[in-house]
Write a protein that holds these residues in place. Structure first.
Motif, mmCIF file in Angstrom:
data_model
loop_
_atom_site.group_PDB
_atom_site.id
_atom_site.type_symbol
_atom_site.label_atom_id
_atom_site.label_comp_id
_atom_site.label_asym_id
_atom_site.label_seq_id
_atom_site.Cartn_x
_atom_site.Cartn_y
_atom_site.Cartn_z
ATOM 1 N N SER A 27 -114.830 -83.567 -70.631
ATOM 2 C CA SER A 27 -115.987 -81.792 -70.922
ATOM 3 C C SER A 27 -115.148 -81.597 -68.972
ATOM 4 O O SER A 27 -115.118 -81.998 -67.949
ATOM 5 C CB SER A 27 -117.146 -82.634 -70.572
ATOM 6 O OG SER A 27 -118.705 -81.523 -70.590
ATOM 7 N N LYS A 28 -115.989 -79.686 -68.881
ATOM 8 C CA LYS A 28 -116.270 -80.042 -68.111
ATOM 9 C C LYS A 28 -116.694 -79.027 -67.603
ATOM 10 O O LYS A 28 -116.797 -77.585 -69.024
ATOM 11 C CB LYS A 28 -115.093 -78.684 -67.326
ATOM 12 C CG LYS A 28 -113.593 -79.997 -67.038
ATOM 13 C CD LYS A 28 -112.004 -78.945 -66.741
ATOM 14 C CE LYS A 28 -110.978 -80.139 -66.689
ATOM 15 N NZ LYS A 28 -109.798 -79.394 -66.103
ATOM 16 N N LYS A 29 -117.774 -78.192 -66.509
ATOM 17 C CA LYS A 29 -118.810 -77.187 -67.137
ATOM 18 C C LYS A 29 -117.994 -75.948 -66.577
ATOM 19 O O LYS A 29 -116.876 -75.555 -66.582
ATOM 20 C CB LYS A 29 -119.553 -77.010 -65.733
ATOM 21 C CG LYS A 29 -120.471 -78.471 -66.046
ATOM 22 C CD LYS A 29 -121.350 -77.855 -64.054
ATOM 23 C CE LYS A 29 -119.928 -78.177 -63.362
ATOM 24 N NZ LYS A 29 -122.006 -78.353 -61.466
ATOM 25 N N ARG A 56 -128.279 -67.093 -64.531
ATOM 26 C CA ARG A 56 -128.546 -68.376 -63.955
ATOM 27 C C ARG A 56 -130.119 -67.950 -63.731
ATOM 28 O O ARG A 56 -130.867 -68.979 -62.930
ATOM 29 C CB ARG A 56 -127.157 -68.841 -63.663
ATOM 30 C CG ARG A 56 -127.745 -69.563 -62.417
ATOM 31 C CD ARG A 56 -128.358 -71.155 -62.939
ATOM 32 N NE ARG A 56 -128.192 -72.004 -61.996
ATOM 33 C CZ ARG A 56 -129.245 -72.754 -61.485
ATOM 34 N NH1 ARG A 56 -130.472 -71.629 -62.506
ATOM 35 N NH2 ARG A 56 -129.407 -73.864 -60.858
ATOM 36 N N VAL A 61 -126.221 -72.214 -71.313
ATOM 37 C CA VAL A 61 -124.583 -72.939 -70.346
ATOM 38 C C VAL A 61 -124.529 -73.502 -71.433
ATOM 39 O O VAL A 61 -124.028 -73.704 -71.998
ATOM 40 C CB VAL A 61 -126.271 -74.624 -70.077
ATOM 41 C CG1 VAL A 61 -124.993 -75.503 -69.769
ATOM 42 C CG2 VAL A 61 -127.159 -74.259 -69.614
ATOM 43 N N ARG A 71 -119.915 -75.420 -71.418
ATOM 44 C CA ARG A 71 -119.310 -76.483 -71.134
ATOM 45 C C ARG A 71 -117.307 -75.538 -71.903
ATOM 46 O O ARG A 71 -117.684 -75.493 -72.938
ATOM 47 C CB ARG A 71 -119.343 -78.009 -71.464
ATOM 48 C CG ARG A 71 -120.489 -77.932 -70.540
ATOM 49 C CD ARG A 71 -121.298 -79.764 -71.373
ATOM 50 N NE ARG A 71 -120.256 -80.165 -69.872
ATOM 51 C CZ ARG A 71 -120.154 -80.673 -68.587
ATOM 52 N NH1 ARG A 71 -121.918 -80.368 -67.885
ATOM 53 N NH2 ARG A 71 -120.055 -80.993 -67.862
ATOM 54 N N TYR A 117 -125.109 -83.651 -73.796
ATOM 55 C CA TYR A 117 -126.370 -82.506 -72.635
ATOM 56 C C TYR A 117 -127.194 -81.500 -73.973
ATOM 57 O O TYR A 117 -127.672 -80.373 -73.227
ATOM 58 C CB TYR A 117 -124.882 -81.465 -72.244
ATOM 59 C CG TYR A 117 -123.927 -82.018 -71.078
ATOM 60 C CD1 TYR A 117 -124.544 -82.136 -70.340
ATOM 61 C CD2 TYR A 117 -122.904 -82.746 -72.097
ATOM 62 C CE1 TYR A 117 -123.506 -83.291 -69.523
ATOM 63 C CE2 TYR A 117 -121.604 -82.525 -71.320
ATOM 64 C CZ TYR A 117 -122.648 -83.338 -69.750
ATOM 65 O OH TYR A 117 -121.320 -84.490 -69.313
ATOM 66 N N ARG A 161 -132.767 -78.075 -68.566
ATOM 67 C CA ARG A 161 -132.082 -77.210 -67.824
ATOM 68 C C ARG A 161 -132.166 -75.821 -67.728
ATOM 69 O O ARG A 161 -131.730 -75.349 -66.199
ATOM 70 C CB ARG A 161 -130.446 -77.407 -68.071
ATOM 71 C CG ARG A 161 -129.161 -77.063 -67.247
ATOM 72 C CD ARG A 161 -128.014 -77.848 -68.069
ATOM 73 N NE ARG A 161 -128.349 -79.131 -67.915
ATOM 74 C CZ ARG A 161 -127.445 -79.974 -68.636
ATOM 75 N NH1 ARG A 161 -127.612 -79.622 -70.463
ATOM 76 N NH2 ARG A 161 -127.575 -81.312 -69.270
ATOM 77 N N GLU A 210 -121.497 -84.855 -60.624
ATOM 78 C CA GLU A 210 -122.018 -82.909 -61.832
ATOM 79 C C GLU A 210 -123.331 -83.157 -60.609
ATOM 80 O O GLU A 210 -123.693 -82.203 -60.957
ATOM 81 C CB GLU A 210 -121.608 -83.476 -63.246
ATOM 82 C CG GLU A 210 -120.396 -83.394 -62.696
ATOM 83 C CD GLU A 210 -120.412 -82.668 -64.280
ATOM 84 O OE1 GLU A 210 -121.931 -82.883 -65.371
ATOM 85 O OE2 GLU A 210 -119.229 -82.255 -64.860
ATOM 86 N N GLU A 227 -125.524 -79.940 -59.809
ATOM 87 C CA GLU A 227 -126.328 -79.380 -59.620
ATOM 88 C C GLU A 227 -127.629 -79.233 -59.591
ATOM 89 O O GLU A 227 -128.561 -78.028 -59.779
ATOM 90 C CB GLU A 227 -126.463 -79.424 -62.329
ATOM 91 C CG GLU A 227 -124.782 -79.488 -62.569
ATOM 92 C CD GLU A 227 -124.912 -79.598 -63.380
ATOM 93 O OE1 GLU A 227 -125.488 -80.644 -64.479
ATOM 94 O OE2 GLU A 227 -124.362 -80.196 -64.616
#
Length: 371
Positions: free
Chosen positions: A174-176, A182, A192, A194, A222, A229, A266, A270
């Motif tokens: 998994s990657k952002k 934002r 959000v 990913r 998530y 978030r 992360e 974040e």
């Protein structure tokens, strides 16, 4: 019954991991329990207890319930919706039994319910609907939200140079992919993103059902955390707190040192800005006594229900990069709602999910008694 038996992680001794299959296939493998009935299954291997969670990772219960239900449905039917309720926290040190009930078998639709039980008590329940492939006719209404203009990672296809990737790491990569709006003052405007895919190559033997189960597994990642978030409220107040929770894991079998290091990195990325802002705010408010008043920390975050609408169940691969976009249209009364859309590598909208959960902040004062 001895203490060793009462704490047995799986009903039967798990077999060696099958390296011809992706890690997620091994994680979600089910074993029929024929002594209890024709539609009863149990987890073959131990399940993951995430840091800070009350019990097992909810995605495992979702995915294994789907897998159990699919075993009772004709091959020409595909799941199109799944509605789940988390009843009790699942214990990663106790086997789970999945009881499938064949509610209805129609010409176009099939309905199943699955109840996951531990020690005779339900911990999770879901109702699933399957439709016959092609039953909509030649003429159909079609539309879908297009995939956002987000570039997916450009690297090897599954099963090529990553052939050894099953040897380490959790079942998913998994990657952002950024946060839309934002800096908006309105949490409901933020989205959000990913990108995610299963590690390794999902086997031909697993078929499209293995890809569906893998997709169901990742939908809980998530997800309810989106609520905090979009408010810029950290899930963990510091890396030290996350480290403490990781050390307390009952069964960290799905995490290795690489995953833990990535999670910590992360967290630092974040939450560094938010922790800095809170510190600056505390210094500015110190003289007025507002520091604690303005500080917000998550006290409790628990999923209550989870729904998945599968739009193209046979038109994607879970071991290829997928784009996930999450938002929260509402929060209040100690709860929050999150919505998730998932697109395939080819840009198809393959699933839409909703989840509501308990989202409570740490309180400075105890609640006022009604008595």
């Amino acid at each position: 019954m001895t203490d060793n038996m009462t704490k047995r992680v799986t009903l039967l001794d798990p077999p060696p991991r099958d390296d011809s299959k992706a890690l997620i296939e091994n994680v979600l493998d089910l074993t029929p329990v024929v002594d209890l009935g024709p539609d009863v299954f149990t987890n073959t291997r131990a399940l993951w207890h995430p840091p800070g969670a009350r019990g097992i990772y909810g995605g495992a219960a979702i995915a294994q319930s789907l897998s159990a239900a699919m075993r009772t449905v004709p091959a020409d039917f595909a799941v199109h919706s799944m509605h789940c309720y988390f009843v009790l926290a699942g214990d990663s040190e106790i086997p789970i039994l999945y009881h499938v009930e064949r509610v209805r078998d129609g010409r176009s639709f099939v309905t199943r319910t699955v109840q996951a039980r531990q020690r005779g008590r339900p911990i999770f329940t879901t109702t699933l609907s399957f439709s016959r492939v092609g039953s909509g006719g030649e003429k159909t209404i079609n539309h879908a939200v297009p995939k956002p203009d987000v570039s997916l990672p450009d690297d090897a296809e599954p099963g090529t140079v990553r052939a050894l990737s099953n040897a380490g790491g959790g079942p998913f990569e998994s990657k952002k992919a950024g946060i839309v709006n934002r800096h908006s003052p309105n949490p409901e405007d933020k989205k959000v993103r990913r990108v995610v895919r299963a590690r390794g190559h999902i086997s031909e033997e697993g078929g499209y059902q293995a890809h569906l189960s893998a997709l169901a597994y990742v939908t809980d990642s998530y997800f309810i955390g989106t609520v905090s978030r979009v408010h810029d409220i950290p899930r963990f107040s510091s890396p030290r707190e996350l480290q403490k929770l990781l050390k307390a894991l009952k069964n960290p079998s799905d995490l290795d040192d690489e995953d833990i290091a990535k999670a910590l990195q992360e967290l630092k990325e974040e939450e560094a800005a938010e922790l800095r802002r809170r510190l600056e705010g505390a210094l500015n408010d110190a003289t007025s006594g507002k520091a604690k008043e303005n500080q917000k920390e998550v006290g409790m975050m628990v999923s209550l229900d989870h729904s998945i609408y599968f739009h193209n169940p046979r038109a994607f691969r879970a071991d290829e990069w997928m784009l996930i976009e999450m938002e929260s249209p509402w929060a209040g009364e100690g709860r929050g709602l999150a919505i998730q859309k998932i697109w395939s590598k080819d840009g198809l909208l393959i699933a839409t999910c909703t989840q509501e959960g308990v989202v409570r902040l740490k309180q400075e004062k105890p609640p006022i008694s009604k008595i």
